[in-house]
Design an enzyme around this catalytic site. Structure first.
Site, PDB file in Angstrom:
ATOM      1  N   TYR A  85      -2.565  -8.408 -10.446  1.00  0.00           N
ATOM      2  CA  TYR A  85      -1.973  -9.048  -9.267  1.00  0.00           C
ATOM      3  C   TYR A  85      -2.998  -8.979  -8.148  1.00  0.00           C
ATOM      4  CZ  TYR A  85       1.147  -9.840  -5.269  1.00  0.00           C
ATOM      5  OH  TYR A  85       1.720 -10.319  -4.114  1.00  0.00           O
ATOM      6  N   ASP A 105     -11.153  -6.465  -7.492  1.00  0.00           N
ATOM      7  CA  ASP A 105     -10.054  -6.353  -6.530  1.00  0.00           C
ATOM      8  C   ASP A 105      -9.715  -4.864  -6.421  1.00  0.00           C
ATOM      9  OD1 ASP A 105      -6.683  -7.748  -6.228  1.00  0.00           O
ATOM     10  OD2 ASP A 105      -7.740  -6.158  -5.151  1.00  0.00           O
ATOM     11  N   LYS A 148      -5.096  -1.978   2.140  1.00  0.00           N
ATOM     12  CA  LYS A 148      -4.233  -0.788   2.105  1.00  0.00           C
ATOM     13  C   LYS A 148      -4.812   0.416   2.857  1.00  0.00           C
ATOM     14  CE  LYS A 148      -2.096  -2.387  -2.183  1.00  0.00           C
ATOM     15  NZ  LYS A 148      -0.673  -2.590  -1.918  1.00  0.00           N
TER      16      LYS A 148
HETATM   17  P1  KE4 Z   1      -1.301  -7.657   0.233  1.00  0.00           P
HETATM   18  O1  KE4 Z   1      -1.492  -9.132   0.501  1.00  0.00           O
HETATM   19  O2  KE4 Z   1       0.128  -7.350  -0.217  1.00  0.00           O
HETATM   20  O3  KE4 Z   1      -1.772  -6.759   1.383  1.00  0.00           O
HETATM   21  O4  KE4 Z   1      -2.260  -7.241  -0.979  1.00  0.00           O
HETATM   22  C1  KE4 Z   1      -2.144  -7.960  -2.186  1.00  0.00           C
HETATM   23  C2  KE4 Z   1      -2.752  -7.159  -3.317  1.00  0.00           C
HETATM   24  C3  KE4 Z   1      -3.997  -7.496  -3.785  1.00  0.00           C
HETATM   25  N1  KE4 Z   1      -4.588  -6.812  -4.791  1.00  0.00           N
HETATM   26  C4  KE4 Z   1      -3.966  -5.752  -5.356  1.00  0.00           C
HETATM   27  C5  KE4 Z   1      -4.646  -5.010  -6.463  1.00  0.00           C
HETATM   28  C6  KE4 Z   1      -2.677  -5.357  -4.917  1.00  0.00           C
HETATM   29  O5  KE4 Z   1      -2.066  -4.302  -5.508  1.00  0.00           O
HETATM   30  C7  KE4 Z   1      -2.058  -6.059  -3.872  1.00  0.00           C
HETATM   31  C8  KE4 Z   1      -0.670  -5.704  -3.365  1.00  0.00           C
HETATM   32  N2  KE4 Z   1       0.018  -4.684  -4.084  1.00  0.00           N
HETATM   33  C9  KE4 Z   1       1.470  -4.763  -4.066  1.00  0.00           C
HETATM   34  C10 KE4 Z   1       2.007  -3.558  -4.837  1.00  0.00           C
HETATM   35  N3  KE4 Z   1       1.767  -3.641  -6.228  1.00  0.00           N
HETATM   36  C11 KE4 Z   1       2.006  -4.816  -2.684  1.00  0.00           C
HETATM   37  C12 KE4 Z   1       3.493  -4.588  -2.567  1.00  0.00           C
HETATM   38  C13 KE4 Z   1       4.227  -5.843  -2.177  1.00  0.00           C
HETATM   39  O6  KE4 Z   1       3.903  -6.932  -2.698  1.00  0.00           O
HETATM   40  O7  KE4 Z   1       5.159  -5.701  -1.342  1.00  0.00           O
END
Ligand code: KE4
Length: 427
Positions: free
Chosen positions: A141, A236, A264
Site C-alpha cells: 500500500y 516506500d 509518519k
Molecule cells: P498517508 O497518505 O496515509 O500519510 O501515507 C500513505 C502510506 C504510504 N506508504 C505506506 C507504506 C503506508 O503504510 C501508508 C499509510 N499507512 C496506513 C496504515 N497501514 C495509514 C492508515 C490509514 O490509511 O488511515
C-alpha cells in the site's frame, strides 16, 4: 458524549463516520471508540477506558503519544506563526537531518502525507526516464494514489477494494502488479515491456497486508534489475523509515534505492511526508527541472519542529536500540500464548503481526489465507481487556519507546486469554 453518540453524529456528516477507512472497524465488527487523550503508550477513550496502544496512530507515535519535547516544540513554534508560505529556517534543518540519516537521499522535498510522497516519486521517475509503466507488488500500500490503488493493501485490502472504483482503466493498465518475493515475475515483466518501465515501487518490508519480510536476495535482485533496465528503484519507507533504523529498511538490508518515500515518524504526529534520493533525479523537480510538484503547507514550521524534535530525541536517546529491545521482549512474552496454536508471528524491530494461520506467509496470497473471523474475535477480546491492536488482520502492530516492560507483561496476559478464547476456532 459517548463514543456511540459521537459515532452517530460522525456517520451523519462523514462517509462511514471516519476520515480514514481503516478506523471504521468494518473488518472486526462493532463501532470505533473515540479518543479524548493519548499519552505515552496509552489511549484514553471518551468512555473512560484506558488502552495500551499498539497502533501508535499507524506509526508516527514512535516515542509514544504526546512526548513533552514534541509538544513543547509545537507550542513554541506555533506561537511564532503556523505557516508562512515563504521558506523558514527549519526546512533546510530538516532536509539536512534526513540526508544525514539516509545516505541514499542526497536531496529531499517535504510534502504533507505519505500519499503525496509516493505520488511524487512516481511522477518524478516517469519524468526522469520518459517512461510510463510502473511495477508495484500485490498487497503493498502506497497511499491512495490513483495508479497505485491496484491490488493495494491496508484499508483497501481490509475492505476488499484492492482495485478501487474511480481509477481509470488507462491508469491501472500502466501499473504492473506482481507477487512479492518472486524475482522471476519481475524479470518477465521487464522482458515483456522493454524500455517501458519507469520504476519499481515497493515497501521493502511490506506492512500493509500484515507484516512479511523480503526473502534473502530479493531486494538485491530488484536493485540489479532496475540498474540493468534503467528503471528507478523506489523504496516506500513511509512506515519503516526512521523506525527500523536511522536509515530505515535500506540500512537494515544494505540495498540502496534511487528514491525513497518517507512520512509518519518525521511529522511527530503532524501531517508530514517527504521524498528524496539521487540529486541527479531530484533536480528534475520544479523549479530546477520539468517535473512539477508543490504544496501550500509543505515544510511548514510547526510540522518541521515536531518532526525535528522527535527525530533528535530518537537519536539522542538511542531510540532504535530501545525499540529493538522492546520488540524482542514483546516477541518473547507472546511465545507461551502462541506456541501450540496454528498462528504465525512476524516481527522486525518494533513492528509485528500475528497471522491467524499456520503460515508460511511470504506474500499477499499467503496472508489472505488467514482466519479473519478468528482475528476479529481476538481483537475484541484484547480490546475488552484493555489492549488495542490494529482493527484488521492486514495491518502491522507498532511498539514505541514509551511501552514499558509492565505494558508488555500486561499485554501478553490479555493476549493469552484472548487466544484461549479463539483457540477452538483455529485449531
Ligand atoms: P498517508 O497518505 O496515509 O500519510 O501515507 C500513505 C502510506 C504510504 N506508504 C505506506 C507504506 C503506508 O503504510 C501508508 C499509510 N499507512 C496506513 C496504515 N497501514 C495509514 C492508515 C490509514 O490509511 O488511515
Amino acid at each position: 458524549m459517548s463514543s456511540a453518540d459521537l459515532f452517530r453524529t460522525a456517520c451523519r456528516y462523514i462517509p462511514g463516520g471516519v476520515n480514514s477507512p481503516v478506523r471504521a472497524f468494518r473488518a472486526v465488527g462493532g463501532e470505533p471508540f473515540f479518543v479524548s487523550k493519548a499519552e505515552g503508550s496509552r489511549l484514553f477513550t471518551v468512555d473512560g477506558k484506558e488502552l495500551v496502544d499498539y497502533v501508535g496512530t499507524w506509526g508516527p507515535a514512535i516515542l509514544g503519544h504526546a512526548p513533552d519535547s514534541v509538544i513543547a516544540a509545537i507550542c513554541a513554534t506555533a506561537s511564532r506563526g503556523t505557516s508562512f508560505g515563504v521558506p523558514n529556517p527549519l526546512e533546510p534543518e530538516m532536509a539536512e537531518l534526513i540526508c544525514g540519516l539516509v545516505p541514499s537521499v542526497e536531496k529531499v522535498r517535504m510534502v504533507n502525507s505519505g500519499t503525496e510522497a509516493t505520488m511524487s516519486c512516481i511522477r518524478l521517475a516517469r519524468g526522469y526516464t520518459g517512461r510510463d509503466k510502473v511495477i508495484k507488488f500485490e498487497g503493498c500500500y502506497h497511499g491512495h494514489v490513483d495508479g497505485l490503488l491496484v491490488k493495494a493493501g491496508s484499508g483497501a485490502l481490509t475492505h476488499s477494494q484492492i482495485d478501487s472504483a474511480g481509477v481509470p482503466k488507462a491508469y491501472a493498465e500502466l501499473t504492473l502488479c506482481l507477487p512479492f518475493n518472486d524475482l522471476a515475475a519481475v524479470e518477465e515483466a521487464f522482458a515483456a515491456n522493454p524500455g517501458e518501465i519507469a520504476a519499481i515501487i515497493l515497501e521493502p518490508v511490506p506492512a500493509n497486508a500484515g507484516l512479511y519480510l523480503p526473502e534473502d536476495g530479493y531486494l538485491e535482485g530488484l536493485r540489479e534489475l532496475c540498474t540493468q533496465h534503467g528503471a528507478v528503484l523506489i523504496f516506500d519507507e513511509v512506515m519503516t523509515g526512521f523506525r527500523l533504523a536511522p536509515g530505515g529498511a535500506q540500512e537494515i538490508y544494505g540495498v540502496t534505492p534511487d528514491l525513497t518515500a518517507l512520512g509518519k515518524v518525521i511529522g511527530g504526529g503532524l501531517p508530514v511526508g517527504a521524498f528524496g534520493g539521487k540529486a541527479e533525479i531530484m533536480d528534475y523537480l520544479s523549479p530546477e527541472g520539468p517535473v512539477y510538484q508543490a504544496g501550500t503547507l509543505s515544510g511548514n514550521p510547526v510540522a518541521m519542529a515536531a518532526g525535528l524534535t522527535q527525530l533528535r530525541e530518537l537519536i539522542s536517546g538511542g531510540g532504535w536500540s530501545q525499540l529493538e529491545e522492546r520488540g524482542r521482549q514483546f516477541e518473547e512474552a507472546m511465545q507461551p500464548a502462541i506456541a501450540n496454536l496454528p498462528v504465525t508471528f512476524h516481527r522486525i524491530g518494533s513492528m509485528f503481526c500475528l497471522y491467524f494461520q499456520k503460515g508460511p506467509v511470504r506474500n499477499l496470497a499467503d496472508a489472505r489465507q488467514s482466519n479473519t473471523k478468528a482475528f476479529a474475535k481476538f481483537f475484541h477480546a484484547c480490546l475488552d481487556g484493555g489492549v488495542y491492536f490494529a482493527p484488521s488482520q492486514f495491518e502491522a502492530g507498532f511498539l514505541s519507546v514509551a511501552h514499558s516492560e509492565a505494558d508488555i507483561a500486561f499485554t501478553a496476559e490479555v493476549a493469552s486469554s484472548a487466544l484461549a478464547s479463539v483457540a477452538a476456532d483455529i485449531s
